[in-house]
Design an enzyme around this catalytic site. Sequence first.
Site, short mmCIF file in Angstrom:
data_model
loop_
_atom_site.label_atom_id
_atom_site.label_comp_id
_atom_site.label_asym_id
_atom_site.label_seq_id
_atom_site.Cartn_x
_atom_site.Cartn_y
_atom_site.Cartn_z
N ASN A 7 1.06 -1.24 0.00
CA ASN A 7 0.13 0.01 0.02
C ASN A 7 0.85 1.14 0.06
O ASN A 7 1.87 1.34 0.96
CB ASN A 7 -0.94 -0.10 1.18
N HIS A 10 0.81 6.36 2.03
CA HIS A 10 1.87 6.99 2.79
C HIS A 10 2.88 7.83 2.06
O HIS A 10 3.35 8.76 2.55
CB HIS A 10 2.38 6.49 4.05
N ARG A 18 3.10 18.85 1.98
CA ARG A 18 3.87 20.00 1.42
C ARG A 18 2.95 20.39 0.23
O ARG A 18 3.25 21.54 -0.45
CB ARG A 18 5.27 19.89 1.12
N HIS A 43 -5.62 3.62 -1.75
CA HIS A 43 -7.13 3.99 -1.44
C HIS A 43 -7.24 5.46 -1.91
O HIS A 43 -6.87 6.36 -1.35
CB HIS A 43 -6.89 3.93 0.04
N ARG A 45 -9.39 8.02 -1.16
CA ARG A 45 -10.46 8.46 -0.05
C ARG A 45 -11.24 9.44 -0.49
O ARG A 45 -11.32 10.26 -1.55
CB ARG A 45 -9.76 8.94 1.27
N ARG A 49 -7.41 12.79 0.68
CA ARG A 49 -6.50 13.41 1.49
C ARG A 49 -5.22 12.89 1.16
O ARG A 49 -4.10 13.50 1.48
CB ARG A 49 -6.62 13.10 2.93
N HIS A 50 -4.89 11.78 0.22
CA HIS A 50 -3.59 11.60 -0.09
C HIS A 50 -3.65 10.95 -1.71
O HIS A 50 -3.16 11.86 -2.18
CB HIS A 50 -2.83 10.15 0.75
N GLU A 70 -8.33 0.41 -3.23
CA GLU A 70 -9.39 0.60 -1.66
C GLU A 70 -10.19 1.58 -1.88
O GLU A 70 -9.86 2.75 -2.12
CB GLU A 70 -8.60 0.48 -0.62
N THR A 100 -7.04 5.93 9.95
CA THR A 100 -6.97 4.87 9.03
C THR A 100 -8.07 4.07 9.22
O THR A 100 -8.91 4.27 9.80
CB THR A 100 -5.49 3.89 9.28
N THR A 101 -8.27 3.01 8.27
CA THR A 101 -9.80 2.16 8.26
C THR A 101 -9.88 1.40 9.49
O THR A 101 -9.12 0.65 9.78
CB THR A 101 -9.48 1.09 7.02
N GLU A 151 -10.84 -9.66 1.96
CA GLU A 151 -9.73 -9.19 2.78
C GLU A 151 -10.11 -9.16 4.33
O GLU A 151 -10.94 -8.44 4.59
CB GLU A 151 -9.18 -8.02 2.21
N HIS A 191 -3.69 -4.91 7.55
CA HIS A 191 -3.81 -3.73 8.32
C HIS A 191 -3.18 -3.98 9.53
O HIS A 191 -3.47 -5.01 10.19
CB HIS A 191 -5.53 -3.51 8.79
N GLY A 213 0.92 -1.71 4.27
CA GLY A 213 1.43 -0.13 3.96
C GLY A 213 2.48 0.59 5.10
O GLY A 213 3.65 0.37 4.65
N1 PXP Z 1 -5.39 -3.34 3.66
C1 PXP Z 1 -6.80 -2.33 3.70
C2 PXP Z 1 -8.15 -2.91 2.99
C3 PXP Z 1 -6.55 -1.17 4.13
O1 PXP Z 1 -7.52 -0.28 4.24
C4 PXP Z 1 -5.03 -0.97 4.60
C5 PXP Z 1 -4.95 0.32 5.15
O2 PXP Z 1 -4.96 1.36 4.08
C6 PXP Z 1 -4.14 -1.89 4.40
C7 PXP Z 1 -4.47 -3.13 4.04
C8 PXP Z 1 -2.70 -1.58 4.92
O3 PXP Z 1 -2.70 -1.42 6.46
P1 PXP Z 1 -1.34 -0.96 7.07
O4 PXP Z 1 -0.94 0.64 6.38
O5 PXP Z 1 -1.70 -0.82 8.43
O6 PXP Z 1 -0.31 -1.73 6.53
#
Ligand code: PXP
Length: 237
Positions: A7, A10, A18, A43, A45, A49-50, A70, A100-101, A151, A191, A213
Amino acid sequence: MARLGVNIDHIATLREARKTKEPLPLAGALICEKAGADSIVAHLREDRRHIKEKDLFLLRRKIRTRLNLEMSTARDVVSVACKVKPDRATLVPEKRKELTTEGGLDVVSNSARIKEVFRKLDKNGIEVSLFIDPDKRQIDRAAILGISFIELHTGRYANAQSSQEQKKFLVQIRQAAEYARQKGIRVSAGHGLDYRNIAAISKLKMLGEFNIGYSIICYALFVGLEQAVRKMKLLVR
Ligand code: PXP
């Protein structure tokens, strides 16, 4: 052998700190692929935001592995997904204020909308996965909707406060994954997974893929993204 989805949200989070052009998520994605990532996860959103639409179109054009988007079931996001055509769309719950989710999608309470979105994405040739808690009721409803991929949310396992608690959540994940597999549903997990807690969960053979991620991006700050992904790939395998 289990696959690794990285992921890259970030990378975009840092860019948005910035509001400039770098670091470019696509550049990170290409390094992840070079280091052995099997898919790139991003993702979009609702508040953008990112990751932005333009990141997704660039990723779609340039990456050679699979794109896993996502997304919530919001109309405008669904419409972007139908244009981008990721290989997979993972439906996640979304709250504006969360960092986060938090938790999985409640398929039982939202099945009408999820069904509608599933049909639309499916018609556009996009594989649909649901991000859910390891809960049989949610798996049953996913099966009724004809979903082939889920998932499992590993947040509770990842945030466990003791090894006893961690074992308990690992058993829940194993049982949920076995239950889903019996129903013909393929299972991935993600996650909060990191270089330590991946060891025990990666032994569960019914989990075909891990989506990770934050921990990879954090480690990458010190060792570089390529090495961070290579190390996680080894652990996942
Ligand atoms: N899988 C899903 C569906 C998520 O929403 C996230 C967070 O964006 C991740 C995996 C990755 O989570 P993490 O960034 O905590 O590794």
